[in-house]
Design a protein around this motif. Structure first.
Motif, short mmCIF file in Angstrom:
data_model
loop_
_atom_site.label_atom_id
_atom_site.label_comp_id
_atom_site.label_asym_id
_atom_site.label_seq_id
_atom_site.Cartn_x
_atom_site.Cartn_y
_atom_site.Cartn_z
N UNK A 170 0.85 -1.19 0.00
CA UNK A 170 0.00 0.00 0.00
C UNK A 170 0.89 1.24 0.00
N UNK A 171 0.74 2.12 -0.99
CA UNK A 171 1.57 3.33 -1.00
C UNK A 171 1.35 4.13 0.29
N UNK A 172 2.38 4.88 0.72
CA UNK A 172 2.27 5.64 1.96
C UNK A 172 1.06 6.58 1.91
N UNK A 195 1.48 7.59 -8.23
CA UNK A 195 2.85 7.47 -8.72
C UNK A 195 3.53 6.26 -8.09
N UNK A 196 3.31 6.10 -6.79
CA UNK A 196 3.90 4.96 -6.09
C UNK A 196 3.34 3.65 -6.65
N UNK A 197 2.04 3.62 -6.84
CA UNK A 197 1.40 2.43 -7.39
C UNK A 197 1.98 2.12 -8.77
N UNK A 198 2.11 3.18 -9.59
CA UNK A 198 2.63 3.01 -10.93
C UNK A 198 4.04 2.44 -10.93
N UNK A 199 4.87 2.91 -10.00
CA UNK A 199 6.23 2.38 -9.91
C UNK A 199 6.23 0.90 -9.60
N UNK A 200 5.40 0.52 -8.64
CA UNK A 200 5.34 -0.90 -8.27
C UNK A 200 4.90 -1.75 -9.45
N UNK A 201 3.89 -1.24 -10.17
CA UNK A 201 3.39 -2.01 -11.31
C UNK A 201 4.47 -2.12 -12.38
N UNK A 202 5.17 -1.01 -12.61
CA UNK A 202 6.23 -1.02 -13.63
C UNK A 202 7.30 -2.05 -13.26
N UNK A 203 7.62 -2.14 -11.96
CA UNK A 203 8.64 -3.11 -11.53
C UNK A 203 8.16 -4.54 -11.82
N UNK A 204 6.88 -4.80 -11.57
CA UNK A 204 6.34 -6.14 -11.87
C UNK A 204 6.41 -6.42 -13.36
N UNK A 205 6.10 -5.40 -14.17
CA UNK A 205 6.10 -5.59 -15.62
C UNK A 205 7.52 -5.87 -16.12
N UNK A 206 8.48 -5.14 -15.56
CA UNK A 206 9.88 -5.37 -15.96
C UNK A 206 10.29 -6.80 -15.64
N UNK A 207 9.87 -7.26 -14.48
CA UNK A 207 10.28 -8.60 -14.04
C UNK A 207 9.51 -9.70 -14.76
#
Ligand SMILES: Cc1cc2nc3c(=O)[nH]c(=O)nc-3n(C[C@H](O)[C@H](O)[C@H](O)COP(=O)(O)OP(=O)(O)OC[C@H]3O[C@@H](n4cnc5c(N)ncnc54)[C@H](O)[C@@H]3O)c2cc1C
Ligand SMILES: Cc1cc2nc3c(=O)[nH]c(=O)nc-3n(C[C@H](O)[C@H](O)[C@H](O)COP(=O)(O)OP(=O)(O)OC[C@H]3O[C@@H](n4cnc5c(N)ncnc54)[C@H](O)[C@@H]3O)c2cc1C
Lengths: 412, 556
Positions: A170-172, A195-207
């Protein structure tokens, strides 16, 4: 004195009110509370378990001439839906889909559910696309108790969809506890949270190389389309929402755009008043009395639309002795004979439970009839779930039948 | 076939069998208990919830009355976390015979049941919802008791003392060598495997099913299954148990327990303890009787109906079923039928389970040469981990002021609020948190119905609308590493939805009918669970379908 008073603020009531307001009538929507829109998926179901809903409806109209679809007629179905879609477009909350082909969208259990139109925020979840072999991520929050990615993903995999599950952090936020769908939806409209959510999703997509990401339908209340667009850009994958348990954020949005439209057209909405009796002169309904905070209020209008939603909406109630009655105007009901025939032994019986087909029988113009087929009120129309002789949940036509009959009552 | 051996094989995981297992284990006697369903699957989980003062039996069954009065005091000591100190009234309504009042008081004195007459004004001050036309009121030591929690606490203690308890194990055969029973063949309902258990004694504590077990040993025990129906109302109209002051009859008791008040019961003889239904007339009758005690009773929301079967033992010499005493009986089949190695404990009440166990185990211990005395009357029972801490605290607190006499939903609510755990409420109606659900799963629940019995999940007004989905998912996430697949989780959900439905249909009207429709919208509409039927199958250590534990539904 109003031109039209609509009793009930569900989908059918709102459509009738919008239709009449558009023609210059002075309109009031009077209701005890919100309708089933707040509990449902936010999609528009026309007819389940057929490939081509419109063709299915045409068939149905021949087989069951008293079905709400048969009474409303194909033109009202198409126009009503077209109207909802233009309202959606104007509110940047467009609906995608087709009258002739059902979409198949994943549920919060990973079942694939047919529906005709879905908000654009859900459309990338259509199973025909999910089956293209490219991996899909189903992601949620441990804090949200109405959405569990692992079982959704496992059930999707069993249906030939390459789905995996993840829990997001959960983003802060300022909030410390109790994350319901609605609170999360509000948080998603905050840029930092997103933005925080988007970063997490992007990390999942990269992986994981995911082509699509399914998230609970909590991506914004008023600006969902923009929220989804933004998250897609950040994540680098298509995003689709999956409806959650009530209270349904997607359902609230659908209600909201209709409410905005009605207010824009000069209509009024009064919630919190329970209509409990009526006054008539012959077969003309003159006034109704609503009760709120133990105070009775009299409302008058030339024309009336009853949109109280049957048993689910509270428009039809049963007594312990096995008697069913219509709560607002005491209209005669069509019901199964005797309590013994109300229920099927299995909860999920494919034909549903006969008691839930209880409702008001109407003529071709949707005006209420008594058991002998005589007109009860010439200036009342009955729409949506309050109508007899169909099971909107089991037939998968909850929204379609509400829109078609509501729109029809808005025209006549 | 796997073979186990033990001193005593206890058959039946109700109050009686579990109580026996604890008593045996406390005295150091090896025992295995087998139960075909979950603990409290039988009558113990379908009873009325009353910790009897004895008042009900003072006239027709004085021995039962004395036993209840005696045990009542003991149970309050050893399981305070399971009992609400509600007190009880016996009231004479305009429909009752005035003259029974004096008979009642005399018989209370005669049987040792403490009683005190109070004024109608005092009654109305304490319970304003009661009928002001009530003419006399007698106060007794009734309480209400959570038999699910109590039996789990007894089972937990028994395990701690070394007893082995196997649920979902159905006895299919007793092994007889000549005139002696030497063991049993048991089917593990989870795997279908059969196990042989050799033992010195079989203890038949199968309640209403005791006749069926006895028949496996070739002896006749006549248990007359008397079905009783109860209705839970979503409101505690009273905080005191209310009995009609008359000879025991139908629909004459209202018991406040947890968040609800339960009215009951009926007594209808059924051919088989597994074959019964709830008739609409029974429900209407109870609502009518409820009106006599509490005017306006019909207007409250009914939550659910259920039925249990009384394990009434009919002695060979009793002519009519009506004369069957409510007390219990220990049957020595060697003396009675010439078959050794088996005893049956039959009849009785939930309230007297401990006494039944004590007398039974005294006899078994004597035969096994064990001289340890019974200690179950003095040792306080442990609290299972899945129990809410707010309730568990009642037991551990030495401060009597901390022991609120009433179940009070506000107490767990206060705790939930102070810990900001609202977002963790999986069952919002009964305030069941994620932690407690997981504790129940970890304690070995075999399906959602087991979890329901453990923590009351799904027992509130919505009857599972939200929490069935949430709990099934938690079960899946918790157990998928050890072999529970999505197909099992889907099946668990379908099974429990049907389980809730069957007890709902008799009481669906008003708001509860609307609620049922909303639940249908959630499961058939929003979640489309019926579309997963092809992806649902029993297994994964869950028992969702088995003829041995299905209650057959019979429509009138
Ligand atoms: C309607 C009703 C209301 C009641 N209300 C009260 C009350 O308010 N207060 C009170 O004190 N008493 C009450 N009683 C009485 C009380 O509920 C019972 O006396 C008590 O629960 C019986 O417990 P038990 O362990 O003997 O039987 P049960 O709880 O029935 O246990 C027997 C167990 O044996 C198991 N079993 C059967 N066959 C097999 C097999 N082949 N293999 C393995 N296991 C098997 C069953 O599954 C069952 O769980 C009530 C009874 C009824 C019917
Ligand atoms: C002290 C106490 C307090 C309780 N409080 C509450 C409460 O607050 N809220 C609540 O919800 N419940 C409450 N209950 C009841 C509980 O939820 C269960 O109903 C009870 O434990 C019996 O289980 P069951 O419903 O499976 O019983 P069952 O007796 O198996 O089922 C009830 C009915 O369903 C019928 N039936 C069985 N199988 C089928 C089938 N396959 N199809 C159709 N019908 C079938 C039976 O014939 C019977 O008529 C309470 C129980 C007790 C003992």
């Amino acid at each position: 004195m109003y031109d039209t008073i609509v009793i009930g603020a569900g989908l059918s009531g709102m459509l009738a009110a919008i239709g009449r307001a558009e023609r210059g009538e002075k309109v009031l929507v009077l209701a005890k509370g919100h309708g089933a829109t707040h509990w449902s998926t936010g999609c528009i179901d026309l007819l389940a378990d057929v490939d081509d809903p419109l063709a299915g409806i045409a068939q149905l109209a021949i087989q069951r001439p008293h079905h709400p679809y048969a009474l409303a007629g194909p033109a009202m179905i198409e126009q009503g839906i077209a109207r909802v879609r233009t309202i959606g477009e104007a509110a940047d909350y467009p609906f995608a889909g087709n009258l002739n082909r059902n979409l198949l969208l994943p549920t919060a259990l990973g079942a694939l559910r047919p529906t005709a139109f879905a908000p654009a925020t859900m459309i990338a979840g259509d199973a025909r696309q999910l089956r293209d072999g490219r991996p899909t991520l189903i992601a949620g929050f441990a804090e949200l108790r109405d959405f569990f990615p692992p079982l959704i993903a496992a059930n999707l995999r069993a249906q030939g969809i390459a789905a995996e599950a993840a829990q997001l952090a959960l983003p802060p936020t300022q909030r410390q506890h109790d994350f319901s769908s609605v609170t999360l939806a509000r948080l998603c409209e905050q840029p930092a949270f997103r933005a925080n959510l988007g970063e997490q999703l992007a990390a999942h997509v990269r992986k994981g190389g995911y082509a699509r990401i399914g998230l609970p339908a909590i991506l914004g209340l008023r600006h969902a389309t923009a929220v989804v667009r933004d998250l897609q850009n950040r994540a680098g994958a298509l995003i689709f929402e999956i409806p959650t348990l009530p209270v349904s954020v997607a359902g609230m949005r659908l209600y909201q755009i209709l409410e905005d439209e009605l207010l824009r057209l000069g209509g009024r909405i009064q919630l919190g008043g329970f209509v409990q009796r009526a006054e008539h002169i012959g077969d003309t309904l003159v006034a109704v009395f609503s009760e709120a905070a133990a105070r009775e209020q009299r409302h008058t209008a030339r024309h009336w639309v009853l949109a109280t939603g049957g048993i689910l909406g509270g428009g039809v109630r049963a007594t312990p002795e096995g008697y069913l009655y219509e709560t607002a105007l005491a209209l005669p009901l069509q019901t199964p004979d005797g309590r013994a025939g109300w229920f099927a032994p299995r909860f999920l019986d494919e034909h549903g439970h006969p008691v839930f087909q209880s409702g008001v029988r109407v003529d071709q113009r949707l005006r209420p009839l008594d058991a002998a087929g005589r007109l009860v009120y010439e200036n009342v129309q009955v729409v949506g779930g309050a109508l007899a002789g169909y099971d909107p949940i089991r037939e998968g036509c909850l929204e379609g039948a509400a829109i078609a009959t509501g729109w029809a009552a808005g025209q006549a | 076939m796997q073979t186990l051996s033990t001193d005593v094989l206890v058959i039946g995981g109700g109050a009686t069998g579990t109580g026996c297992a604890l008593d045996l284990a406390m005295r150091g006697i090896r025992c295995i208990l087998v139960e075909k369903g979950d603990i409290t699957h039988g009558t113990t989980g379908r009873y009325h919830g009353l910790l009897h003062s004895g008042g009900r039996y003072v006239t027709k069954d004085p021995q039962s009355a004395t036993e209840c009065a005696h045990e009542n005091a003991i149970l309050r000591r050893i399981m305070p976390h399971c009992i609400e100190q509600t007190s009880g009234f016996f009231v004479i309504t305009p429909w009752d015979d005035e003259s029974y009042g004096d008979v009642f008081v005399t018989n209370c004195h005669r049987t040792g049941v403490p009683v005190q007459e109070i004024s109608v004004a005092e009654m109305l001050r304490r319970e304003p919802a009661l009928n002001p036309r009530i003419s006399r009121v007698f106060e007794v030591h009734d309480g209400s008791a959570d038999s699910f929690l109590a039996t789990h606490s007894v089972a937990l203690a028994a395990r701690e003392y070394g007893a082995e308890i196997r649920t979902y194990h159905n006895v299919v055969e007793l092994v007889r060598v000549g005139d002696r029973v030497v063991g049993a063949i048991v089917e593990d309902l989870r795997s279908g495997e059969r196990i042989r258990i050799d033992c010195t004694y079989v203890l038949n504590a199968a309640g209403a099913w005791a006749g069926k077990i006895a028949a496996m040993a070739g002896v006749t025990v006549t248990v007359v299954p008397g079905k009783g129906t109860m209705v839970a109302m979503n409101h505690r109209m009273v905080n005191t148990v209310v009995n009609r002051c008359k000879l025991p009859s139908d629909g004459d008791i209202i018991v406040p327990i947890h968040t609800v008040a339960v009215i009951g019961t009926t007594d209808v003889h059924v051919p088989d303890p597994d074959v019964f239904g709830i008739e609409p007339e029974e429900i209407q009758f109870m609502l009518d009787e409820g009106e006599k005690l509490i005017p306006g009773f019909r207007q409250y929301r009914a939550l659910r109906a259920w039925a249990g079967v009384r394990p009434l033992y009919k002695d060979k010499d009793v002519a009519s079923d009506r004369d069957i005493p409510r007390t219990f009986k220990l049957l020595d089949h060697e003396e009675r039928d010439g078959v050794s190695g088996i005893l049956s404990i039959v009849g009785g009440k939930w309230t007297t389970y401990r006494l039944m166990a004590e007398q039974t185990v005294n006899e078994l211990a004597r035969r096994l040469g064990n001289t340890q005395p019974c200690r179950t009357a003095s040792e306080v029972l442990p609290v299972p981990r899945f129990e809410h801490r707010a309730h568990a605290m009642v037991t551990v607190s030495p401060d009597p002021a901390a022991q609120t006499p009433h179940y009070w939903l506000g107490k767990p609510l206060a705790l939930v609020e102070s810990e900001h755990a609202a977002g963790d409420l999986i069952c919002e109606c009964e305030l069941v948190t994620r932690d407690r659900i997981i504790a129940a799963i970890d304690a070995g629940a075999h399906n959602l119905d087991d979890i329901r019995r453990d923590v009351r999940m799904g027992m509130g007004p919505c009857q599972g609308g939200w929490c069935i989905y949430r709990t099934a998912n938690l079960l899946y996430e918790r157990r998928c590493a050890d072999g529970l697949s999505h197909t099992h989780a889907n099946e668990a959900m379908l099974h429990f939805l049907q389980e809730r439905w069957k007890g709902l249909t008799p009481v669906l009207w008003g708001d509860q009918l609307r609620q049922a429709r909303l639940d249908e919208l959630i499961y058939a509409g929003v979640l489309g669970i019926h579309r997963l039927r092809a992806l649902a199958e029993p297994g994964g250590g869950l028992v969702t379908q088995h003829p041995a534990i299905a209650t057959e539904y019979v429509q009138a």
